[in-house]
Design an enzyme around this catalytic site. Structure first.
Site, short mmCIF file in Angstrom:
data_model
loop_
_atom_site.label_atom_id
_atom_site.label_comp_id
_atom_site.label_asym_id
_atom_site.label_seq_id
_atom_site.Cartn_x
_atom_site.Cartn_y
_atom_site.Cartn_z
N THR A 151 -6.08 6.78 -4.79
CA THR A 151 -6.40 6.88 -3.41
C THR A 151 -5.73 8.29 -2.80
O THR A 151 -5.86 8.92 -1.94
CB THR A 151 -5.94 5.74 -2.62
OG1 THR A 151 -6.48 4.76 -3.11
CG2 THR A 151 -5.95 5.60 -1.02
N GLU A 165 0.77 -1.37 -0.03
CA GLU A 165 0.00 -0.02 0.02
C GLU A 165 0.87 1.21 0.04
O GLU A 165 0.62 2.32 -0.71
CB GLU A 165 -0.98 -0.11 1.16
CG GLU A 165 -2.02 -1.05 1.31
CD GLU A 165 -2.96 -0.73 -0.02
OE1 GLU A 165 -2.67 -0.65 -1.00
OE2 GLU A 165 -4.36 -0.55 0.49
N1 HSE Z 1 -8.96 4.04 4.05
C1 HSE Z 1 -8.56 4.31 2.85
C2 HSE Z 1 -8.73 5.55 2.44
C3 HSE Z 1 -8.64 3.22 2.01
O1 HSE Z 1 -10.05 5.73 2.53
O2 HSE Z 1 -8.06 6.52 2.05
C4 HSE Z 1 -7.89 3.41 0.50
O3 HSE Z 1 -8.79 2.62 -0.25
#
Ligand code: HSE
Length: 306
Positions: free
Chosen positions: A181, A128
């Site tokens: 993201t 990630e």
């Molecule tokens: N929790 C993370 C966000 C997940 O919402 O940025 C990314 O897919």
């Protein structure tokens, strides 16, 4: 064992109120990957189907996680890897997480299960970092543990598996736009008021209680996000209309899946989930936006051998 083929499920992170802290795995959507041992001690991605992703091991989360684990375990083998992506990167459905968690699980199998799930989550979190710059655990832990998970603590990492009522079915609509993201994280406020924090953590408690008690009203009432959704929904076309249509059609609750643009609804039973799918379809059909729609049960087992 010289070769392994795994299914790594798509995941819904945040589950509205649990930003970076909650997630669940889908049973009917995910990636397939095949890992074959070689004696070259190198990691080669030899096939990628369904997405335009880098073949260079250091630039692909699959390669990053595999190399890290082979080095950490002092393995005496290398890997040839084939990736079959069945859902798009940038969908908010944990595409990079499925790649990272699927790799961690598969490599561990080839290492005779040297590592436990918590250690696998830590390896996958490095994927990630490579994908979006943040060591987020909600998607990768949901993929590895299956069902609903809570990231109770990041330091030290503590993952808690939460019971998943069998009747719970997710409907997911994925408008065909890409939201990175990394970008979606920049719009989430760095600080929130105490009043907002109280409302948010009260809903996390409500959601967890609802899952334990199979209390579907409590689950639905708790799917409220005061932190990320107010900002992120502005990036998703017709979010408010989709939400209204899904709730009118009987969804327990609805929110943004991970960092979006996918929108998820939780429903009691398959029939309700399909009705909600029709309602969500209707909004995007009318607007002309291309989309994919999925109806899926929650995967209680997460990533597994196929
Ligand atoms: N929790 C993370 C966000 C997940 O919402 O940025 C990314 O897919």
């Amino acid at each position: 064992m010289n070769q392994i083929k795994v299914f790594a499920p798509a995941t819904v992170a945040n589950v509205s109120c649990g930003y970076d802290a909650m997630g669940f795995a889908l049973s009917e959507l995910g990636d397939d990957m095949v890992f074959t041992k070689t004696d070259t001690k190198t990691v080669s991605i030899i096939e990628i189907h369904g997405a335009n992703l880098p073949f260079e091991a250091d630039k692909n989360v699959v390669g990053v996680v595999a190399k890290l684990m082979l080095k950490d375990s002092n393995a005496d083998f290398g890997l040839d890897i084939k990736i079959y992506k069945n859902f798009m990167p940038g969908s908010g459905l944990g595409s990079s997480a499925a790649s990272a968690a699927g790799t961690a699980y598969a490599v561990n199998q080839l290492l005779s299960s040297k590592y436990n799930n918590l250690q696998l989550t830590k390896f996958a979190m490095q994927g990630e970092v490579a994908a979006c710059g943040s060591a987020i655990a909600d998607n990768v832990a949901a993929c590895i543990y299956g069902g609903f998970i809570l990231v109770r603590s990041y330091d030290p990492l503590d993952i808690v598996s939460i019971p998943t009522p069998s009747e719970l079915v997710a409907t997911i609509i994925h408008p065909q736009i890409e939201i990175k993201t990394e970008d979606a994280r920049k719009v989430v406020p760095e600080t929130i008021s105490l009043k907002t924090a109280i409302a948010q953590w009260a809903n996390v408690g409500g959601l967890i209680s609802g899952l334990y008690a199979s209390d579907f009203d409590l689950i639905g009432n708790s799917l409220i996000d005061y932190v990320a959704e107010p900002k992120r929904k502005l990036l998703i076309p017709h979010f408010n209309e989709v939400k209204k249509a899904a709730l009118n059609a009987g969804a327990l609750g609805i929110g943004i899946s991970g960092s979006g643009p996918s929108i998820f609804a939780l429903n009691k039973g398959m029939f309700a989930a399909k009705q909600v799918a029709e309602a969500m379809d209707g909004v995007y059909d009318a607007s002309g936006i291309a989309y994919n729609i999925y109806v899926s049960r929650i995967s209680k087992k997460g990533v597994h051998v196929i």
